[in-house]
Design a protein around this motif. Structure first.
Motif, short mmCIF file in Angstrom:
data_model
loop_
_atom_site.label_atom_id
_atom_site.label_comp_id
_atom_site.label_asym_id
_atom_site.label_seq_id
_atom_site.Cartn_x
_atom_site.Cartn_y
_atom_site.Cartn_z
N GLY A 162 75.88 -69.78 49.82
CA GLY A 162 75.34 -70.82 48.96
C GLY A 162 76.20 -71.05 47.74
N ASN A 163 76.70 -69.96 47.15
CA ASN A 163 77.58 -70.09 45.99
C ASN A 163 78.90 -70.75 46.35
OD1 ASN A 163 76.90 -69.28 43.27
ND2 ASN A 163 76.40 -67.27 44.08
N ALA A 164 79.42 -70.47 47.55
CA ALA A 164 80.68 -71.09 47.97
C ALA A 164 80.53 -72.60 48.08
CB ALA A 164 81.13 -70.51 49.32
N VAL A 165 79.41 -73.05 48.63
CA VAL A 165 79.17 -74.49 48.74
C VAL A 165 78.85 -75.08 47.37
CG1 VAL A 165 77.77 -76.29 49.84
CG2 VAL A 165 78.36 -74.21 51.12
N PHE A 166 78.03 -74.37 46.60
CA PHE A 166 77.68 -74.84 45.26
C PHE A 166 78.91 -74.95 44.38
CE2 PHE A 166 75.80 -74.18 40.96
CZ PHE A 166 74.93 -75.26 40.96
N ALA A 167 79.89 -74.05 44.61
CA ALA A 167 81.14 -74.09 43.84
C ALA A 167 81.88 -75.40 44.04
CB ALA A 167 82.04 -72.93 44.25
N ALA A 168 81.69 -76.02 45.20
CA ALA A 168 82.40 -77.26 45.50
C ALA A 168 81.79 -78.48 44.83
CB ALA A 168 82.46 -77.48 47.02
N VAL A 169 80.67 -78.29 44.12
CA VAL A 169 80.11 -79.41 43.36
C VAL A 169 80.05 -79.11 41.87
CG1 VAL A 169 78.77 -80.39 45.24
CG2 VAL A 169 77.74 -78.61 43.83
N THR A 170 80.47 -77.92 41.48
CA THR A 170 80.53 -77.61 40.05
C THR A 170 81.65 -76.63 39.80
OG1 THR A 170 79.38 -76.62 38.17
CG2 THR A 170 78.77 -75.80 40.34
N GLY A 171 82.43 -76.87 38.77
CA GLY A 171 83.53 -75.97 38.47
C GLY A 171 83.18 -74.93 37.43
N VAL A 172 81.89 -74.75 37.15
CA VAL A 172 81.47 -73.83 36.10
C VAL A 172 80.71 -72.67 36.73
CG1 VAL A 172 80.21 -73.58 33.94
CG2 VAL A 172 81.29 -75.76 34.50
N GLY A 173 81.27 -71.46 36.67
CA GLY A 173 80.63 -70.29 37.25
C GLY A 173 79.32 -69.94 36.58
N VAL A 174 79.20 -70.26 35.29
CA VAL A 174 77.97 -69.96 34.54
C VAL A 174 76.78 -70.69 35.17
CG1 VAL A 174 76.81 -70.23 32.32
CG2 VAL A 174 79.19 -69.47 32.39
N ALA A 175 76.99 -71.93 35.59
CA ALA A 175 75.91 -72.70 36.21
C ALA A 175 75.45 -72.04 37.50
CB ALA A 175 76.37 -74.13 36.47
N ALA A 176 76.40 -71.57 38.31
CA ALA A 176 76.07 -70.90 39.56
C ALA A 176 75.32 -69.60 39.30
CB ALA A 176 77.34 -70.64 40.36
N ALA A 177 75.78 -68.82 38.33
CA ALA A 177 75.12 -67.55 38.02
C ALA A 177 73.68 -67.77 37.60
CB ALA A 177 75.90 -66.82 36.92
#
Length: 432
Positions: A105-120
Motif C-alpha cells: 500500500g505504501n509503494a502505491v501510495f508513494a506514487a501519488v505523494t512525494g512526502v513520506g510524512v503523509a504516508a507515515a
C-alpha cells in the motif's frame, strides 16, 4: 583557505547545535558569510534579495506543493485506506500478510505523494489498528509502517528528487524515471523481509484465523481511482505529454476529483490544503535560505577546496564516495533529511561531477543514504510521526527504532547495489 566561507560554515554548525531552527541557521550564516565576502551589508542584502526573488519565481518549485496536496487529498479522502484493504485482501495465505500489505500500500501510495510524512501518518491510522487486532507485536507493526513510509522519498513523484533536481539543475523527469526500478526493488526487499520475519517469528506476526473477505465495491473503486491517477500523472510525464510541473497540476486536479468521488466535501478539502501548507512551507523556506548558502559556497569555491583536501588524503573515487556516504549517514542521526541535502549537495555535487561519477547514480545513492537517516536515532522524523499518529499510549519510541532497524539496513544495501551496478538506476532514464 577561504576564511569567510569556513566562518559561515562554523556559524551554521554552531547555530544548529545551539538548537536554532535550521531555516534561520541557514539564513543567518549565509548573510554573515556574504557580508564578509562582499565587504558590506548592503551588497550582501542585495544578493540575498535577488536570490530570494528568483527562488520564489522558480517555475519548478510549483511541483512540491501540488504533489503534496495531491497526497494529502488521497489520504484524507479514504482512498489510502481502500488501497490498504484491497492489497491486504488479495494477499491471502502470505506470511505476515498485513505487514506485506502495508508495504504494498505504501509503494502505491508513494506514487501519488512525494512526502513520506503523509504516508507515515496515513498508514499509522489505517494499518496499525488492524495489525494490533491480529496480535502483531508493536515493534514489528510500527517498524513496518515507518520503514515503508520512506518509499515515497524514492518512488516518484518524490519531493526529495525534486529538491535534488533543483539544486543540481538536473531533469526532474529523468530522476523520476531513475527511481522507479530501485523503488520497486526496495519495496520487494521490504516485503520479503516481512514474510521471512513472520515465518521465523510467528508469535510477532500471527496469521489471522478470520476468513478474509474479498474487497468491497467501494474499496475496489477507491484503489482503482488511485491507480488511474498514477497512470495519468506519471505516465503523462514519462511519455512527454506534459512536463513534471504540468503533471503535478494535472495530478492535483485528479486528486480533487477522486476526493469528491469518495464523498469528501469543501470542509475536508480545506483541511487537506491546510495540512499541506504546514508541510510545504518549511520545505520552501529551507530551499530559499539554502539557496543563499549555495550562493556563498559558489562565490568562494568551497567545493574545489574540499576536493583538494580529499585528493590530498589519497582516497580515490570509491574512498571519496564512502566519505560522502559517511557524512550523509552521520548527519542523518542529527538533523532532518531536507536540511542534509541542502547543506551538502552544493558542496558534494561539483566534486562528484569532477570525479566522473554518473549524475543519476550519485543522486540515487545520495537520496537513499539520506533517506536512511529518516529512520535512524536520535532524530528519525518518520519514527516520531508514527509515534504521534498511532493510537496506542503504551507504544515507546524505542520499540519503533528496534522494529525499523532492518529497513534502513536494506536501504543502505540498495545504495551499495546501485553504486556497484549503475544500470539499476540508469537503464530506465536512458530509454527516455
Amino acid at each position: 583557505m577561504f576564511i569567510e566561507t569556513w566562518a559561515a560554515v562554523l556559524v551554521l554548525v554552531a547555530l544548529v547545535v545551539a538548537g536554532v531552527p535550521v531555516v534561520f541557521a541557514f539564513a543567518g550564516s549565509s548573510l554573515f558569510g556574504l557580508v564578509i565576502a562582499l565587504g558590506g551589508a548592503w551588497p550582501a542584502m542585495d544578493l540575498v534579495g535577488q536570490t530570494a526573488l528568483s527562488g520564489i519565481k522558480d517555475y519548478n518549485f510549483v511541483v512540491i506543493p501540488c504533489f503534496t496536496v495531491m497526497g494529502m487529498l488521497i489520504a484524507h479522502s479514504g482512498a489510502a485506506s481502500d488501497l490498504f484493504n484491497v492489497v491486504n485482501r488479495r494477499l491471502r495465505g502470505v506470511p505476515g500478510r498485513l505487514a506485506v500489505a502495508t508495504v504494498g500500500g505504501n509503494a502505491v501510495f508513494a506514487a501519488v505523494t512525494g512526502v513520506g510524512v503523509a504516508a507515515a501518518a496515513a498508514f499509522s491510522h489505517v494499518a496499525y489498528p488492524v495489525m494490533r487486532a491480529n496480535r502483531y507485536s508493536r515493534s514489528f507493526a510500527t517498524g513496518c509502517i515507518a520503514g515503508s513510509s520512506v518509499l515515497g522519498l524514492l518512488i516518484p513523484p518524490s519531493v526529495f528528487m525534486i529538491v535534488w533536481a533543483i539544486l543540481t539543475e538536473q531533469s526532474v523527469g529523468r530522476l523520476f524515471a531513475a527511481g522507479v526500478v530501485p523503488g520497486l526493488l526496495l519495496a520487494g526487499m521490504y516485503a520479503l523481509y516481512c514474510a521471512a520475519f513472520a515465518t521465523l517469528r510467528p508469535a510477532s506476526a500471527p496469521e489471522s484465523e478470520r476468513v478474509v473477505q474479498a474487497p468491497s465495491r467501494s474499496e475496489s473503486l477507491g484503489a482503482l481511482y488511485v491507480g488511474l491517477l498514477i497512470v495519468i500523472t506519471l505516465g503523462g510525464i514519462w511519455f512527454g505529454f506534459f512536463t513534471p510541473t504540468e503533471g503535478s497540476a494535472v495530478g492535483l486536479v485528479g486528486a480533487l476529483l477522486v476526493a469528491w468521488a469518495k464523498g469528501m466535501r469543501w470542509r475536508g478539502i480545506h483541511q487537506a490544503f491546510i495540512e499541506s501548507g504546514r508541510t510545504v512551507t518549511p520545505i520552501m523556506l529551507l530551499l530559499l535560505t539554502a539557496t543563499m548558502f549555495s550562493k556563498l559556497v559558489a562565490l568562494n569555491g568551497l567545493p574545489q577546496e574540499v576536493q583538494s583536501i580529499l585528493e590530498s588524503w589519497g582516497l580515490g573515487l570509491s574512498g571519496t564516495m564512502m566519505f560522502m556516504v559517511a557524512v550523509w549517514f552521520i548527519l542523518g542521526c542529527m538533523i532532518d533529511s531536507i536540511s542534509i541535502m541542502l547543506l551538502t549537495v552544493p558542496i558534494f555535487w561539483p566534486i562528484a561531477t569532477s570525479l566522473g561519477i554518473d549524475p543519476i547514480v550519485f543522486a540515487l545513492v545520495g537520496i537513499l543514504v539520506i533517506e536512511a537517516g529518516v529512520l535512524t536515532p536520535p532524530f528519525g522524523m518518520s519514527i516520531f510521526v508514527v509515534k504521534a499518529s498511532v493510537p496506542d499510549a503504551e507504544l515507546t519510541v524505542r520499540e519503533i527504532f528496534i522494529g525499523v532497524a532492518p529497513y534502513w539496513v536494506l536501504i543502505l544495501f540498495l545504495a551499495w547495489l546501485i553504486y556497484a551496478w549503475p544500470p539499476l538506476a540508469t537503464w530506465l532514464p536512458s530509454r527516455m
